[in-house]
Scaffold this motif. Structure first.
Motif, PDB file in Angstrom:
ATOM      1  N   GLN A 212       7.856 -11.876   0.583  1.00  8.79           N
ATOM      2  CA  GLN A 212       7.748 -10.519   1.123  1.00  8.79           C
ATOM      3  C   GLN A 212       8.666 -10.339   2.327  1.00  8.79           C
ATOM      4  OE1 GLN A 212       3.504 -10.540   1.775  1.00  8.79           O
ATOM      5  NE2 GLN A 212       3.074  -9.450  -0.146  1.00  8.79           N
ATOM      6  N   ALA A 213       8.778 -11.373   3.157  1.00 12.22           N
ATOM      7  CA  ALA A 213       9.688 -11.312   4.303  1.00 12.22           C
ATOM      8  C   ALA A 213      11.133 -11.192   3.832  1.00 12.22           C
ATOM      9  CB  ALA A 213       9.513 -12.547   5.182  1.00 12.22           C
ATOM     10  N   GLU A 214      11.477 -11.929   2.787  1.00 10.97           N
ATOM     11  CA  GLU A 214      12.827 -11.841   2.215  1.00 10.97           C
ATOM     12  C   GLU A 214      13.116 -10.433   1.712  1.00 10.97           C
ATOM     13  OE1 GLU A 214      14.631 -13.198  -2.017  1.00 10.97           O
ATOM     14  OE2 GLU A 214      13.786 -14.837  -0.807  1.00 10.97           O
ATOM     15  N   ASP A 215      12.158  -9.841   0.985  1.00 12.43           N
ATOM     16  CA  ASP A 215      12.349  -8.484   0.471  1.00 12.43           C
ATOM     17  C   ASP A 215      12.493  -7.484   1.608  1.00 12.43           C
ATOM     18  OD1 ASP A 215      12.141  -9.500  -2.089  1.00 12.43           O
ATOM     19  OD2 ASP A 215      10.047  -8.895  -2.364  1.00 12.43           O
ATOM     20  N   ALA A 216      11.691  -7.660   2.663  1.00 15.49           N
ATOM     21  CA  ALA A 216      11.763  -6.755   3.811  1.00 15.49           C
ATOM     22  C   ALA A 216      13.112  -6.876   4.506  1.00 15.49           C
ATOM     23  CB  ALA A 216      10.626  -7.059   4.791  1.00 15.49           C
ATOM     24  N   ALA A 217      13.612  -8.100   4.639  1.00 12.06           N
ATOM     25  CA  ALA A 217      14.911  -8.317   5.288  1.00 12.06           C
ATOM     26  C   ALA A 217      16.026  -7.651   4.501  1.00 12.06           C
ATOM     27  CB  ALA A 217      15.170  -9.817   5.430  1.00 12.06           C
ATOM     28  N   ILE A 218      16.007  -7.804   3.179  1.00 15.18           N
ATOM     29  CA  ILE A 218      17.049  -7.195   2.343  1.00 15.18           C
ATOM     30  C   ILE A 218      16.974  -5.673   2.427  1.00 15.18           C
ATOM     31  CG2 ILE A 218      17.801  -6.860  -0.049  1.00 15.18           C
ATOM     32  CD1 ILE A 218      17.038  -9.804  -0.538  1.00 15.18           C
ATOM     33  N   LEU A 219      15.763  -5.130   2.419  1.00 17.52           N
ATOM     34  CA  LEU A 219      15.606  -3.681   2.542  1.00 17.52           C
ATOM     35  C   LEU A 219      16.159  -3.182   3.878  1.00 17.52           C
ATOM     36  CD1 LEU A 219      14.533  -0.949   1.586  1.00 17.52           C
ATOM     37  CD2 LEU A 219      12.285  -1.606   2.495  1.00 17.52           C
TER      38      LEU A 219
END
Length: 268
Positions: free
Chosen positions: A235-242
């Motif tokens: 989820q942190a990875e997805d948030a960073a990419i967003l």
């Protein structure tokens, strides 16, 4: 970039690297050739300067105690990092013997550049009048990508789990800002020698603070919040990419002459 301390963090940094490169290698930096380019850039970027504080305040509320009665909350290293960052960003020294928020410093640099502050001023007036952030953004004379950027940030502030807000803050702001602003500062020094001192001082301040202190501590904050939870790391990875995608699209719209709105990023 300092060597990560965990495999989880190394994996995340590898996964977000293409999105990060899209920001650091953006054509915006080379596109700024005239004072009009600077003024337009500032009129859009100032919204990212403003919403930084809301994202930081979300972290302060979650990771330290700002309620009554006071109680011990969370990790003391993370508490100190967040509270020191709030002190610096909300009431740091202003170079003239006084104190100011970094937002106020940026707006002052806009006045020196003769950039248009009417949109950000109207936005602030609407918030003071009780509008929500999405309401205050409606029909403002800004690029749609700028509006989408602030709405994306506000999604992290209002709705996202704290580890996602921390990831957006760390990888969309603190960790990437030194490289991003260094590119911009290098171009300004060459193209506008001896001018734009307040704006250049703002950029230089964030290059030094975020590169030397804030960035490494922000990485530790994410590690502390995610620990060994694989779902949180994803989820942190997805948030960073967003967050990085929203920044790239903000830069797309901040180039003077870009009038066609690009597709806003998908919310978390």
């Amino acid at each position: 970039m300092k060597k990560p301390r965990s495999q989880h963090l190394r994996s995340l940094l590898s996964a977000i690297e293409p999105a990060r490169r899209g920001v650091v290698e953006h054509p915006l930096y080379n596109s700024i050739q005239t004072m009009e380019d600077i003024r337009y850039f500032q009129s859009q970027h100032v919204f990212a300067v403003w919403d930084f504080m809301s994202l930081l305040k979300r972290l302060q509320r979650e990771l330290s105690c700002v309620e009554l009665p006071w109680r011990v909350t969370g990790n003391p290293l993370v508490r100190r990092f967040v509270n020191e960052l709030v002190l610096e960003e909300e009431s740091g020294t202003n170079g003239s013997g006084g104190f100011s928020s970094h937002f106020e410093l940026y707006r002052a640099s806009m006045l020196k550049s003769e950039a248009d502050t009417s949109a950000i001023d109207l936005f602030g007036q609407r918030l003071q009048g009780g509008d929500t952030v999405p309401e205050a953004l409606l029909d403002l004379p800004i690029h749609d990508n700028t509006r989408a950027f602030v709405n994306t940030t506000w999604g992290f502030v209002a709705d996202a789990p704290v580890h996602c807000a921390a990831a957006a803050f760390t990888f969309g702001r603190e960790e990437v800002i030194p490289d991003m602003f260094l590119r911009l500062l290098d171009d300004l020094v060459v193209k506008f020698p001896g001018t734009l001192e307040p704006f250049r001082d703002y950029l230089d301040l964030h290059i030094s603070l975020d590169g030397e202190t804030h960035g490494p501590l922000a990485l530790q904050m994410v590690e502390e919040l995610c620990k060994d939870d694989l779902l949180k790391w994803k989820q942190a990875e997805d948030a960073a990419i967003l967050a990085l995608t929203a920044r790239r699209r903000l830069w797309d719209g901040a180039m003077l002459g870009t009038t066609t709105p690009l597709q806003p990023p998908t919310p978390v």
